[in-house]
Motif scaffolding. Structure first.
Motif, PDB file in Angstrom:
ATOM      1  N   GLN A   1       0.824  -1.202   0.000  1.00  0.00           N
ATOM      2  CA  GLN A   1       0.000   0.000   0.000  1.00  0.00           C
ATOM      3  C   GLN A   1       0.863   1.259   0.000  1.00  0.00           C
TER       4      GLN A   1
ATOM      5  N   ALA B   1      -9.557  -1.020  -7.781  1.00  0.00           N
ATOM      6  CA  ALA B   1      -9.981  -2.185  -6.985  1.00  0.00           C
ATOM      7  C   ALA B   1      -8.891  -2.589  -5.988  1.00  0.00           C
ATOM      8  N   ILE B   2      -7.636  -2.592  -6.440  1.00  0.00           N
ATOM      9  CA  ILE B   2      -6.534  -2.953  -5.544  1.00  0.00           C
ATOM     10  C   ILE B   2      -6.414  -1.926  -4.426  1.00  0.00           C
TER      11      ILE B   2
ATOM     12  N   THR C   1      -8.709   0.114  -3.226  1.00  0.00           N
ATOM     13  CA  THR C   1      -9.858   0.017  -2.323  1.00  0.00           C
ATOM     14  C   THR C   1      -9.698  -1.167  -1.364  1.00  0.00           C
ATOM     15  N   THR C   2      -9.224  -2.285  -1.888  1.00  0.00           N
ATOM     16  CA  THR C   2      -9.015  -3.469  -1.046  1.00  0.00           C
ATOM     17  C   THR C   2      -7.931  -3.218  -0.007  1.00  0.00           C
TER      18      THR C   2
ATOM     19  N   ALA D   1      -9.222  -0.916   2.634  1.00  0.00           N
ATOM     20  CA  ALA D   1     -10.169  -1.594   3.533  1.00  0.00           C
ATOM     21  C   ALA D   1      -9.435  -2.491   4.528  1.00  0.00           C
ATOM     22  N   LEU D   2      -8.322  -3.079   4.103  1.00  0.00           N
ATOM     23  CA  LEU D   2      -7.553  -3.943   4.997  1.00  0.00           C
ATOM     24  C   LEU D   2      -6.759  -3.152   6.038  1.00  0.00           C
TER      25      LEU D   2
END
Length: 98
Positions: free
Chosen positions: A23, A44-45, A47-48, A51-52
């Motif tokens: 990240q 998408a990556i 956002t994931t 979120a993590l």
């Protein structure tokens, strides 16, 4: 059984460090416009990853002073994970084995 749980925790901590590093690198790439969030895969990556890491970062960001554009929260989390891996888990494993 308890030792297996500690091994799973160690693996999850290594995965967490990897996610944080990915990240951080991705945020630099976004900041320097090497990649952008208009791409669906990148979005998408991102956002994931967000979120993590957001639940981990949120309490630390409340404590950390504001350094402007520099976010030291990932470094603080990585240092905390390393301390957990090197100073807390081994004695705990030793205590469980005895």
């Amino acid at each position: 059984m308890a030792f297996a749980i500690l091994q799973i925790i160690a693996i999850l901590l290594n995965v967490a460090i990897t996610v944080i590093i990915v990240q951080a690198i991705m945020s630099w790439l976004l900041a320097f416009n090497v990649i952008n969030l208009q791409n669906d895969i990148v979005n998408a990556i991102w956002t994931t990853l967000d979120a993590l890491t957001a639940p981990i970062y949120r309490p630390i960001r409340k404590i950390m002073p504001d350094f402007g554009a520099i976010d030291l929260t990932p470094m603080v989390v990585i240092i905390a994970i390393i301390i957990l891996q090197d100073a807390i888990l081994p004695p705990l494993a030793q205590a469980l084995l005895s």
